[in-house]
Design a protein around this motif. Structure first.
Motif, PDB file in Angstrom:
ATOM      1  N   ASN A  49       0.816  -1.220   0.000  1.00  0.00           N
ATOM      2  CA  ASN A  49       0.000   0.000   0.000  1.00  0.00           C
ATOM      3  C   ASN A  49       0.846   1.265   0.000  1.00  0.00           C
ATOM      4  O   ASN A  49       0.356   2.339  -0.356  1.00  0.00           O
ATOM      5  CB  ASN A  49      -0.955   0.000   1.192  1.00  0.00           C
ATOM      6  N   THR A  50       2.106   1.156   0.408  1.00  0.00           N
ATOM      7  CA  THR A  50       2.993   2.308   0.303  1.00  0.00           C
ATOM      8  C   THR A  50       3.125   2.750  -1.143  1.00  0.00           C
ATOM      9  O   THR A  50       3.126   3.944  -1.449  1.00  0.00           O
ATOM     10  CB  THR A  50       4.390   1.956   0.858  1.00  0.00           C
ATOM     11  N   LEU A  51       3.205   1.785  -2.039  1.00  0.00           N
ATOM     12  CA  LEU A  51       3.391   2.081  -3.455  1.00  0.00           C
ATOM     13  C   LEU A  51       2.089   2.492  -4.135  1.00  0.00           C
ATOM     14  O   LEU A  51       2.074   3.389  -4.980  1.00  0.00           O
ATOM     15  CB  LEU A  51       3.985   0.854  -4.163  1.00  0.00           C
ATOM     16  N   ILE A  52       0.979   1.843  -3.769  1.00  0.00           N
ATOM     17  CA  ILE A  52      -0.272   2.072  -4.489  1.00  0.00           C
ATOM     18  C   ILE A  52      -1.155   3.105  -3.814  1.00  0.00           C
ATOM     19  O   ILE A  52      -2.267   3.368  -4.294  1.00  0.00           O
ATOM     20  CB  ILE A  52      -1.064   0.757  -4.659  1.00  0.00           C
ATOM     21  N   ALA A  53      -0.696   3.704  -2.702  1.00  0.00           N
ATOM     22  CA  ALA A  53      -1.541   4.663  -1.974  1.00  0.00           C
ATOM     23  C   ALA A  53      -1.968   5.812  -2.880  1.00  0.00           C
ATOM     24  O   ALA A  53      -3.139   6.226  -2.861  1.00  0.00           O
ATOM     25  CB  ALA A  53      -0.799   5.194  -0.750  1.00  0.00           C
ATOM     26  N   GLY A  54      -1.042   6.334  -3.681  1.00  0.00           N
ATOM     27  CA  GLY A  54      -1.369   7.442  -4.575  1.00  0.00           C
ATOM     28  C   GLY A  54      -2.401   7.067  -5.621  1.00  0.00           C
ATOM     29  O   GLY A  54      -3.469   7.691  -5.713  1.00  0.00           O
ATOM     30  N   PRO A  55      -2.127   6.022  -6.439  1.00  0.00           N
ATOM     31  CA  PRO A  55      -3.119   5.603  -7.441  1.00  0.00           C
ATOM     32  C   PRO A  55      -4.453   5.182  -6.823  1.00  0.00           C
ATOM     33  O   PRO A  55      -5.517   5.480  -7.371  1.00  0.00           O
ATOM     34  CB  PRO A  55      -2.434   4.417  -8.133  1.00  0.00           C
ATOM     35  N   LEU A  56      -4.398   4.507  -5.682  1.00  0.00           N
ATOM     36  CA  LEU A  56      -5.628   4.054  -5.026  1.00  0.00           C
ATOM     37  C   LEU A  56      -6.459   5.245  -4.567  1.00  0.00           C
ATOM     38  O   LEU A  56      -7.682   5.290  -4.751  1.00  0.00           O
ATOM     39  CB  LEU A  56      -5.269   3.162  -3.836  1.00  0.00           C
ATOM     40  N   LEU A  84      -7.428   1.761   5.772  1.00  0.00           N
ATOM     41  CA  LEU A  84      -7.388   0.655   4.820  1.00  0.00           C
ATOM     42  C   LEU A  84      -6.092  -0.132   4.932  1.00  0.00           C
ATOM     43  O   LEU A  84      -6.087  -1.367   4.827  1.00  0.00           O
ATOM     44  CB  LEU A  84      -7.542   1.205   3.398  1.00  0.00           C
ATOM     45  N   THR A  85      -4.989   0.555   5.160  1.00  0.00           N
ATOM     46  CA  THR A  85      -3.699  -0.126   5.299  1.00  0.00           C
ATOM     47  C   THR A  85      -3.549  -0.768   6.673  1.00  0.00           C
ATOM     48  O   THR A  85      -3.095  -1.899   6.808  1.00  0.00           O
ATOM     49  CB  THR A  85      -2.547   0.867   5.053  1.00  0.00           C
ATOM     50  N   SER A  86      -3.979  -0.051   7.708  1.00  0.00           N
ATOM     51  CA  SER A  86      -3.749  -0.529   9.066  1.00  0.00           C
ATOM     52  C   SER A  86      -4.693  -1.648   9.473  1.00  0.00           C
ATOM     53  O   SER A  86      -4.425  -2.359  10.449  1.00  0.00           O
ATOM     54  CB  SER A  86      -3.885   0.624  10.064  1.00  0.00           C
ATOM     55  N   ILE A  87      -5.817  -1.843   8.752  1.00  0.00           N
ATOM     56  CA  ILE A  87      -6.718  -2.941   9.097  1.00  0.00           C
ATOM     57  C   ILE A  87      -5.991  -4.283   8.991  1.00  0.00           C
ATOM     58  O   ILE A  87      -6.318  -5.248   9.675  1.00  0.00           O
ATOM     59  CB  ILE A  87      -7.976  -2.916   8.182  1.00  0.00           C
ATOM     60  N   TYR A  88      -4.988  -4.320   8.124  1.00  0.00           N
ATOM     61  CA  TYR A  88      -4.126  -5.514   8.023  1.00  0.00           C
ATOM     62  C   TYR A  88      -3.531  -5.836   9.385  1.00  0.00           C
ATOM     63  O   TYR A  88      -3.597  -6.983   9.865  1.00  0.00           O
ATOM     64  CB  TYR A  88      -3.037  -5.245   6.988  1.00  0.00           C
ATOM     65  N   PHE A  89      -2.941  -4.833  10.038  1.00  0.00           N
ATOM     66  CA  PHE A  89      -2.303  -5.053  11.334  1.00  0.00           C
ATOM     67  C   PHE A  89      -3.329  -5.408  12.397  1.00  0.00           C
ATOM     68  O   PHE A  89      -3.065  -6.228  13.277  1.00  0.00           O
ATOM     69  CB  PHE A  89      -1.525  -3.809  11.749  1.00  0.00           C
ATOM     70  N   GLN A 131       7.398   2.365   7.990  1.00  0.00           N
ATOM     71  CA  GLN A 131       8.035   1.905   6.758  1.00  0.00           C
ATOM     72  C   GLN A 131       7.012   1.381   5.754  1.00  0.00           C
ATOM     73  O   GLN A 131       7.189   1.549   4.540  1.00  0.00           O
ATOM     74  CB  GLN A 131       9.070   0.817   7.085  1.00  0.00           C
ATOM     75  N   SER A 132       5.929   0.775   6.236  1.00  0.00           N
ATOM     76  CA  SER A 132       4.974   0.152   5.323  1.00  0.00           C
ATOM     77  C   SER A 132       3.915   1.109   4.807  1.00  0.00           C
ATOM     78  O   SER A 132       3.128   0.727   3.942  1.00  0.00           O
ATOM     79  CB  SER A 132       4.284  -1.038   6.010  1.00  0.00           C
ATOM     80  N   LEU A 133       3.862   2.353   5.297  1.00  0.00           N
ATOM     81  CA  LEU A 133       2.906   3.307   4.753  1.00  0.00           C
ATOM     82  C   LEU A 133       3.419   4.738   4.746  1.00  0.00           C
ATOM     83  O   LEU A 133       3.514   5.368   3.697  1.00  0.00           O
ATOM     84  CB  LEU A 133       1.584   3.251   5.541  1.00  0.00           C
ATOM     85  N   TRP A 134       3.781   5.282   5.922  1.00  0.00           N
ATOM     86  CA  TRP A 134       3.956   6.724   6.026  1.00  0.00           C
ATOM     87  C   TRP A 134       5.303   7.238   5.548  1.00  0.00           C
ATOM     88  O   TRP A 134       5.487   8.452   5.439  1.00  0.00           O
ATOM     89  CB  TRP A 134       3.684   7.179   7.464  1.00  0.00           C
ATOM     90  N   VAL A 137      -0.408   3.187  15.355  1.00  0.00           N
ATOM     91  CA  VAL A 137       0.474   4.205  14.767  1.00  0.00           C
ATOM     92  C   VAL A 137       0.068   4.520  13.333  1.00  0.00           C
ATOM     93  O   VAL A 137       0.021   5.685  12.911  1.00  0.00           O
ATOM     94  CB  VAL A 137       1.948   3.746  14.835  1.00  0.00           C
ATOM     95  N   GLN A 138      -0.263   3.482  12.566  1.00  0.00           N
ATOM     96  CA  GLN A 138      -0.575   3.689  11.156  1.00  0.00           C
ATOM     97  C   GLN A 138      -1.879   4.471  10.981  1.00  0.00           C
ATOM     98  O   GLN A 138      -1.940   5.445  10.217  1.00  0.00           O
ATOM     99  CB  GLN A 138      -0.657   2.342  10.443  1.00  0.00           C
ATOM    100  N   TYR A 139      -2.923   4.062  11.699  1.00  0.00           N
ATOM    101  CA  TYR A 139      -4.202   4.764  11.602  1.00  0.00           C
ATOM    102  C   TYR A 139      -4.140   6.100  12.338  1.00  0.00           C
ATOM    103  O   TYR A 139      -4.629   7.123  11.845  1.00  0.00           O
ATOM    104  CB  TYR A 139      -5.310   3.877  12.174  1.00  0.00           C
ATOM    105  N   GLY A 140      -3.503   6.108  13.508  1.00  0.00           N
ATOM    106  CA  GLY A 140      -3.426   7.337  14.294  1.00  0.00           C
ATOM    107  C   GLY A 140      -2.650   8.433  13.590  1.00  0.00           C
ATOM    108  O   GLY A 140      -2.997   9.615  13.694  1.00  0.00           O
ATOM    109  N   THR A 141      -1.605   8.069  12.857  1.00  0.00           N
ATOM    110  CA  THR A 141      -0.845   9.068  12.112  1.00  0.00           C
ATOM    111  C   THR A 141      -1.719   9.746  11.066  1.00  0.00           C
ATOM    112  O   THR A 141      -1.668  10.973  10.887  1.00  0.00           O
ATOM    113  CB  THR A 141       0.382   8.425  11.447  1.00  0.00           C
ATOM    114  N   GLY A 142      -2.549   8.954  10.380  1.00  0.00           N
ATOM    115  CA  GLY A 142      -3.462   9.539   9.404  1.00  0.00           C
ATOM    116  C   GLY A 142      -4.446  10.503  10.048  1.00  0.00           C
ATOM    117  O   GLY A 142      -4.736  11.579   9.501  1.00  0.00           O
ATOM    118  N   LEU A 143      -4.966  10.133  11.225  1.00  0.00           N
ATOM    119  CA  LEU A 143      -5.896  11.015  11.931  1.00  0.00           C
ATOM    120  C   LEU A 143      -5.217  12.316  12.354  1.00  0.00           C
ATOM    121  O   LEU A 143      -5.803  13.405  12.255  1.00  0.00           O
ATOM    122  CB  LEU A 143      -6.466  10.295  13.157  1.00  0.00           C
ATOM    123  N   ILE A 144      -3.977  12.208  12.840  1.00  0.00           N
ATOM    124  CA  ILE A 144      -3.255  13.411  13.274  1.00  0.00           C
ATOM    125  C   ILE A 144      -2.941  14.305  12.083  1.00  0.00           C
ATOM    126  O   ILE A 144      -3.080  15.543  12.148  1.00  0.00           O
ATOM    127  CB  ILE A 144      -1.969  13.016  14.019  1.00  0.00           C
TER     128      ILE A 144
END
Length: 438
Positions: free
Chosen positions: A26-33, A47-52, A225-228, A350-357
């Motif tokens: 999702n790091t790579l496809i975040a823009g196109p998605l 969407l990315t953090s639901i994996y974790f 590393q996997s998203l932000w 961290v992944q979802y919270g960073t997006g919220l912040i």
């Protein structure tokens, strides 16, 4: 040995490779998605953090299934679920469908590392666990390498939907391979009379000393590393697509090599009779330093601190070897699962919270401001420092206690030297108890 590598190590490493690819793609496809479906930062983060989140929820029950039914059957079944989830992801046209598909991928990937570690514990010498774990994580983390420049080529050619169709087919093939070639082996009972229950793990003081640091440190490294990393490089460094993919490729390569290096270091530390906990704390301190550099954002390229963040995610080669020393083989899968619950759970936060912040600040010319990242990363660093202090304080207390003889053991007036051997024995027993408690 070669048969073990061909029938056990490589098939399970392939499963972990696919799980790592799913984790980081999702790091790579975040823009196109985001542009195709109109998703914002918080949507991409969820969407990315639901994996974790799903991987976290599955760790303990999957650990119990691994201990009961064996890695071969459990891993092959779950990889089939991941294949179905990847196929659904490639066909989805709405956020809810993508979320369900991503959750299926998370469930299918939940046993990827644990099953491999379980097979390693069952079939390989215990003194080599750290090194073999390092090789497993190194080969698996090549999935993160694949999720950069190689996947970018496929992305340009067949789009993100076609990319997920390819990964779905590869996952199905890996499931079939593991089911057909991996041997079965049942745990032999250990000499310990301690029951193999979760209570054994969660009542162990050593587990709760390492768990908070492992969660906040490794979970954060995974999340960043996997998203932000990619949004940060675009928003703050203003990299174009080509430069972004190149830096992500370097970071993923360093992650893969770091797993091997940490596995070798852990084996060397153990061979010299040293504690691997010290190595783990040192790498955690390096991660905190790298995050502080990103927060301060000095006027030079940030690739080096981001590489340190990537390497930190491979320190599971050390933590799982430490856990392997704490518990007998029949409990290793559940113990690793208990640790993974915290690591993956923190990665989700961290992944979802960073997006919220990030969304608390307005977007400026299509980019999130530096202050938003500083707030998100800074909060994370504060919690990591608290976990590092929690981990380190017992060691300082133990060293301080070893520097003095307990008052009750000091020779009293009128005692003869004949009591000295008894006192020395009692002091040694107390010192050994201190070490075991740590």
């Amino acid at each position: 040995m070669w048969r073990l590598i061909a029938c056990i190590f490589l098939p399970f490493a392939a499963g972990y490779y696919l799980a790592y690819l799913f984790r980081t793609i999702n790091t790579l496809i975040a823009g196109p998605l985001g542009s195709d479906l109109g998703l914002g930062a918080a949507d991409i983060g969820l969407l990315t953090s639901i994996y974790f989140l799903v991987v976290m929820a599955g760790q303990i029950p999957i650990g119990m299934l691994l201990d009961r039914y064996g890695p071969r059957r459990v891993q092959s079944l779950l990889l089939a679920v991941a294949a179905a989830g990847a196929a659904l992801f490639g066909l989805s046209t709405g956020f809810v469908a993508l979320l369900i598909a991503r959750a299926m991928i998370g469930l299918g990937s939940a046993a990827a590392l644990m099953s491999g570690l379980k097979m390693i514990v069952l079939w390989f010498p215990r003194e080599r666990l750290a090194l073999i774990n390092g090789f497993m994580i190194m080969l698996g983390s090549l999935g993160a390498v694949t999720a950069t420049a190689p996947a970018e080529v496929l992305l340009d050619w067949i789009s993100w939907r076609g990319l997920f169709a390819v990964v779905a087919a590869a996952s199905a093939l890996a499931a079939i391979l593991i089911y057909l070639v991996a041997p079965e082996r049942v745990d032999s009972p250990s000499g310990s009379t301690k029951p193999a229950t979760l209570k054994t793990i969660y009542s162990d003081q050593r587990f709760w000393r390492i768990a908070p640091l492992s969660a906040t440190y490794i979970g954060s490294a995974w999340a960043l590393q996997s998203l932000w990393a990619a949004p940060w490089l675009c928003d703050i460094e203003r990299l174009n697509r080509t430069s972004l993919v190149s830096e992500l490729f370097v970071m993923a390569t360093v992650l893969s090599l770091g797993a091997l290096v940490l596995g070798v270091l852990a084996t060397w530390v153990r061979s010299r009779g040293r504690n691997m906990e010290v190595l783990f704390a040192a790498v955690a301190a390096l991660l905190i330093g790298a995050e502080i550099v990103l927060i301060l954002h000095p006027p030079w390229p940030s690739l080096l601190p981001w590489c340190v963040v990537s390497v930190a995610g491979s320190a599971t080669a050390v933590t799982y070897a430490i856990i392997g020393d704490y518990f007998p083989p029949q409990l290793v899968a559940r113990a690793n699962g208990g640790l993974n619950v915290l690591q993956f759970g923190w990665a989700f936060i961290v992944q979802y919270g960073t997006g919220l912040i990030l969304e608390r600040w307005p977007v400026e010319a299509g980019h999130h401001p530096l202050i938003a990242y500083q707030a998100a990363f800074g909060l994370n660093v504060l919690l990591q420092l608290a976990a590092l202090a929690w981990f380190a304080v017992p060691r300082f207390q133990s060293r301080k206690a070893k520097g003095r003889t307990p008052a009750i053991l000091q020779p009293a007036c009128g005692w003869s030297s004949a009591h000295a051997p008894i006192l020395a024995s009692e002091a040694a027993i107390l010192e050994a108890d201190e070490h075991l408690e740590w």
